[in-house]
Scaffold this motif. Structure first.
Motif, PDB file in Angstrom:
ATOM      1  N   LEU A 108      -0.674 -10.607   7.128  1.00  0.00           N
ATOM      2  CA  LEU A 108       0.863 -11.164   6.469  1.00  0.00           C
ATOM      3  C   LEU A 108       0.591 -12.719   6.772  1.00  0.00           C
ATOM      4  O   LEU A 108       0.351 -13.301   7.424  1.00  0.00           O
ATOM      5  N   ASN A 109       1.202 -13.032   5.707  1.00  0.00           N
ATOM      6  CA  ASN A 109       1.266 -14.488   5.425  1.00  0.00           C
ATOM      7  C   ASN A 109       2.487 -15.012   4.519  1.00  0.00           C
ATOM      8  O   ASN A 109       2.761 -14.209   3.862  1.00  0.00           O
ATOM      9  N   PRO A 110       2.806 -16.377   4.358  1.00  0.00           N
ATOM     10  CA  PRO A 110       3.883 -16.794   3.642  1.00  0.00           C
ATOM     11  C   PRO A 110       3.554 -16.531   2.214  1.00  0.00           C
ATOM     12  O   PRO A 110       4.765 -16.269   1.180  1.00  0.00           O
ATOM     13  N   TRP A 111       2.522 -16.385   1.777  1.00  0.00           N
ATOM     14  CA  TRP A 111       1.958 -16.110   0.299  1.00  0.00           C
ATOM     15  C   TRP A 111       1.663 -14.872  -0.080  1.00  0.00           C
ATOM     16  O   TRP A 111       1.130 -14.567  -1.229  1.00  0.00           O
ATOM     17  N   SER A 112       1.652 -13.795   0.890  1.00  0.00           N
ATOM     18  CA  SER A 112       1.205 -12.674   0.811  1.00  0.00           C
ATOM     19  C   SER A 112       1.587 -11.956  -0.527  1.00  0.00           C
ATOM     20  O   SER A 112       2.910 -12.300  -1.010  1.00  0.00           O
ATOM     21  N   SER A 113       0.872 -11.222  -1.307  1.00  0.00           N
ATOM     22  CA  SER A 113       1.181 -10.308  -2.708  1.00  0.00           C
ATOM     23  C   SER A 113       2.096  -9.341  -2.272  1.00  0.00           C
ATOM     24  O   SER A 113       1.914  -8.712  -1.339  1.00  0.00           O
ATOM     25  N   PRO A 114       3.266  -9.411  -3.079  1.00  0.00           N
ATOM     26  CA  PRO A 114       4.204  -8.113  -2.908  1.00  0.00           C
ATOM     27  C   PRO A 114       3.509  -6.850  -2.905  1.00  0.00           C
ATOM     28  O   PRO A 114       4.131  -5.979  -2.202  1.00  0.00           O
ATOM     29  N   GLU A 115       2.448  -6.547  -3.566  1.00  0.00           N
ATOM     30  CA  GLU A 115       1.862  -5.149  -3.582  1.00  0.00           C
ATOM     31  C   GLU A 115       1.128  -4.710  -2.285  1.00  0.00           C
ATOM     32  O   GLU A 115       0.964  -3.557  -2.173  1.00  0.00           O
ATOM     33  N   LYS A 116       0.911  -5.711  -1.115  1.00  0.00           N
ATOM     34  CA  LYS A 116       0.319  -5.295  -0.088  1.00  0.00           C
ATOM     35  C   LYS A 116       1.270  -4.940   0.877  1.00  0.00           C
ATOM     36  O   LYS A 116       2.065  -5.951   1.279  1.00  0.00           O
ATOM     37  N   VAL A 117       1.052  -3.866   1.177  1.00  0.00           N
ATOM     38  CA  VAL A 117       2.026  -3.238   2.242  1.00  0.00           C
ATOM     39  C   VAL A 117       1.038  -2.050   3.167  1.00  0.00           C
ATOM     40  O   VAL A 117       0.049  -1.904   2.543  1.00  0.00           O
ATOM     41  N   PRO A 118       1.587  -1.961   4.148  1.00  0.00           N
ATOM     42  CA  PRO A 118       0.770  -0.919   5.086  1.00  0.00           C
ATOM     43  C   PRO A 118       0.673   0.459   4.586  1.00  0.00           C
ATOM     44  O   PRO A 118       1.648   0.994   3.692  1.00  0.00           O
ATOM     45  N   LEU A 119      -0.474   1.008   4.310  1.00  0.00           N
ATOM     46  CA  LEU A 119      -0.418   2.281   3.567  1.00  0.00           C
ATOM     47  C   LEU A 119      -0.508   3.689   4.348  1.00  0.00           C
ATOM     48  O   LEU A 119       0.097   4.493   4.048  1.00  0.00           O
ATOM     49  N   ASN A 120      -0.211   3.408   5.790  1.00  0.00           N
ATOM     50  CA  ASN A 120      -0.135   4.656   6.868  1.00  0.00           C
ATOM     51  C   ASN A 120      -1.187   6.070   6.389  1.00  0.00           C
ATOM     52  O   ASN A 120      -0.578   7.087   6.297  1.00  0.00           O
ATOM     53  N   LEU A 121      -2.326   5.692   5.800  1.00  0.00           N
ATOM     54  CA  LEU A 121      -3.193   6.765   5.396  1.00  0.00           C
ATOM     55  C   LEU A 121      -4.059   7.166   6.905  1.00  0.00           C
ATOM     56  O   LEU A 121      -4.206   6.570   7.702  1.00  0.00           O
ATOM     57  N   THR A 122      -4.230   8.543   6.831  1.00  0.00           N
ATOM     58  CA  THR A 122      -4.810   9.135   8.021  1.00  0.00           C
ATOM     59  C   THR A 122      -6.478   8.860   7.784  1.00  0.00           C
ATOM     60  O   THR A 122      -6.909   8.443   6.821  1.00  0.00           O
ATOM     61  N   ALA A 123      -6.968   9.168   8.959  1.00  0.00           N
ATOM     62  CA  ALA A 123      -8.568   8.864   8.787  1.00  0.00           C
ATOM     63  C   ALA A 123      -9.311   9.826   7.766  1.00  0.00           C
ATOM     64  O   ALA A 123     -10.132   9.402   7.038  1.00  0.00           O
ATOM     65  N   GLU A 124      -8.740  10.999   7.531  1.00  0.00           N
ATOM     66  CA  GLU A 124      -9.113  11.960   6.566  1.00  0.00           C
ATOM     67  C   GLU A 124      -9.086  11.324   5.393  1.00  0.00           C
ATOM     68  O   GLU A 124      -9.881  11.395   4.328  1.00  0.00           O
ATOM     69  N   GLU A 125      -7.926  10.857   4.888  1.00  0.00           N
ATOM     70  CA  GLU A 125      -7.520  10.257   3.834  1.00  0.00           C
ATOM     71  C   GLU A 125      -8.302   8.966   3.545  1.00  0.00           C
ATOM     72  O   GLU A 125      -8.891   8.944   2.316  1.00  0.00           O
ATOM     73  N   ARG A 126      -8.619   8.273   4.375  1.00  0.00           N
ATOM     74  CA  ARG A 126      -9.480   6.959   4.205  1.00  0.00           C
ATOM     75  C   ARG A 126     -11.089   7.420   3.756  1.00  0.00           C
ATOM     76  O   ARG A 126     -11.581   6.943   3.117  1.00  0.00           O
ATOM     77  N   GLU A 127     -11.436   8.688   4.404  1.00  0.00           N
ATOM     78  CA  GLU A 127     -12.654   9.154   4.197  1.00  0.00           C
ATOM     79  C   GLU A 127     -12.548   9.834   2.684  1.00  0.00           C
ATOM     80  O   GLU A 127     -13.633   9.420   1.999  1.00  0.00           O
ATOM     81  N   ASP A 128     -11.626  10.258   2.324  1.00  0.00           N
ATOM     82  CA  ASP A 128     -11.500  10.933   0.873  1.00  0.00           C
ATOM     83  C   ASP A 128     -11.602   9.472  -0.052  1.00  0.00           C
ATOM     84  O   ASP A 128     -12.375   9.765  -1.260  1.00  0.00           O
ATOM     85  N   LEU A 129     -11.021   8.388   0.375  1.00  0.00           N
ATOM     86  CA  LEU A 129     -11.149   7.094  -0.836  1.00  0.00           C
ATOM     87  C   LEU A 129     -12.420   6.735  -0.609  1.00  0.00           C
ATOM     88  O   LEU A 129     -12.836   6.182  -1.696  1.00  0.00           O
ATOM     89  N   VAL A 130     -13.161   6.657   0.438  1.00  0.00           N
ATOM     90  CA  VAL A 130     -14.289   6.066   0.422  1.00  0.00           C
ATOM     91  C   VAL A 130     -15.270   7.086  -0.557  1.00  0.00           C
ATOM     92  O   VAL A 130     -16.023   6.374  -1.266  1.00  0.00           O
ATOM     93  N   ALA A 131     -15.159   8.474  -0.469  1.00  0.00           N
ATOM     94  CA  ALA A 131     -16.071   9.325  -1.353  1.00  0.00           C
ATOM     95  C   ALA A 131     -15.549   8.915  -2.764  1.00  0.00           C
ATOM     96  O   ALA A 131     -16.411   8.926  -3.625  1.00  0.00           O
ATOM     97  N   PHE A 132     -14.402   8.764  -2.963  1.00  0.00           N
ATOM     98  CA  PHE A 132     -13.965   8.390  -4.443  1.00  0.00           C
ATOM     99  C   PHE A 132     -14.640   6.975  -4.842  1.00  0.00           C
ATOM    100  O   PHE A 132     -15.377   6.872  -6.004  1.00  0.00           O
ATOM    101  N   LEU A 133     -14.482   5.942  -3.883  1.00  0.00           N
ATOM    102  CA  LEU A 133     -15.361   4.765  -4.339  1.00  0.00           C
ATOM    103  C   LEU A 133     -16.684   4.785  -4.473  1.00  0.00           C
ATOM    104  O   LEU A 133     -17.088   3.939  -5.370  1.00  0.00           O
ATOM    105  N   GLU A 134     -17.370   5.713  -3.949  1.00  0.00           N
ATOM    106  CA  GLU A 134     -18.903   5.757  -3.994  1.00  0.00           C
ATOM    107  C   GLU A 134     -18.900   6.431  -5.224  1.00  0.00           C
ATOM    108  O   GLU A 134     -20.014   6.543  -5.884  1.00  0.00           O
ATOM    109  N   SER A 135     -18.087   7.212  -5.693  1.00  0.00           N
ATOM    110  CA  SER A 135     -18.186   7.993  -7.253  1.00  0.00           C
ATOM    111  C   SER A 135     -18.462   6.931  -8.231  1.00  0.00           C
ATOM    112  O   SER A 135     -18.625   7.439  -9.339  1.00  0.00           O
ATOM    113  N   LEU A 136     -18.045   5.796  -8.024  1.00  0.00           N
ATOM    114  CA  LEU A 136     -17.859   4.828  -9.094  1.00  0.00           C
ATOM    115  C   LEU A 136     -19.303   4.304  -9.158  1.00  0.00           C
ATOM    116  O   LEU A 136     -19.320   3.233  -9.942  1.00  0.00           O
ATOM    117  N   THR A 137     -20.282   4.699  -8.526  1.00  0.00           N
ATOM    118  CA  THR A 137     -21.664   3.921  -8.499  1.00  0.00           C
ATOM    119  C   THR A 137     -22.274   4.536  -9.716  1.00  0.00           C
ATOM    120  O   THR A 137     -22.379   5.938  -9.694  1.00  0.00           O
TER     121      THR A 137
END
Length: 179
Positions: A135-164
């Motif tokens: 957080l800083n005075p010029w933070s983009s408004p789109e940036k907020v805490p996501l509250n993702l679980t560890a499993e959800e973060r793993e799912d996101l990594v798998a998706f990002l890897e699928s872009l290779t």
């Protein structure tokens, strides 16, 4: 380029070479083309998160997964002398700490991450965004805490890897040159 050996000529040569490097036929591309088995169940869950709860698509949109915009997510803004990014070009306060949204195509191949290379893995990137960045005075408004679980973060990594994708021409590590 008719410049002789100059910084401008070298930059043009590198840019011309980079434009020859193409990546395609990723698992994601095959999935979007109708191959429902191209993405693992984990990557499919990651895609749903990417477009929904994780809010990634707000900035990483379109074919190349970038809005081509500039955003301040707080990287380095906790330093004594932060890199002010786009502000250095525009001199507009709204651009302090803002950097261009990179494409996510082949993101798994391009570590370290962030404009300053401060995050070594995709897992670290997702943990950073999960906390809401810095957080800083010029933070983009789109940036907020996501509250993702560890499993959800793993799912996101798998998706990002699928872009290779398959890279053409084959780009290998540079040779070790004699000293």
């Amino acid at each position: 380029f008719g410049t002789g050996v100059t910084a401008e000529g070298a930059a043009k040569a590198i840019a011309a070479y980079q434009r020859t490097i193409l990546s395609g036929n990723s698992a994601y591309d095959r999935f979007k083309a109708g191959d429902r088995n191209a993405l693992s169940p984990r990557a499919q869950r990651g895609l749903v998160l990417f477009e929904g709860k994780a809010r990634c698509i707000k900035c990483h949109s379109g074919f190349n997964f970038t809005d081509e915009g500039y955003h301040n997510v707080g990287v380095g803004m906790d330093k004594e002398k932060p890199d002010l990014g786009r502000y250095e070009v525009t001199k507009r306060a709204v651009n302090k700490g803002a950097f261009k949204t990179p494409t996510l195509r082949d993101v798994a191949r391009r570590r370290p991450y962030m404009h300053d290379g401060s995050l070594r893995t995709l897992h670290e990137v997702l943990e950073f965004y999960n906390r809401g960045g810095i957080l800083n005075p010029w933070s983009s408004p789109e940036k907020v805490p996501l509250n993702l679980t560890a499993e959800e973060r793993e799912d996101l990594v798998a998706f990002l890897e699928s872009l290779t994708g398959e890279v053409s021409p084959d780009v290998a590590a540079p040779p070790v040159l004699p000293r």
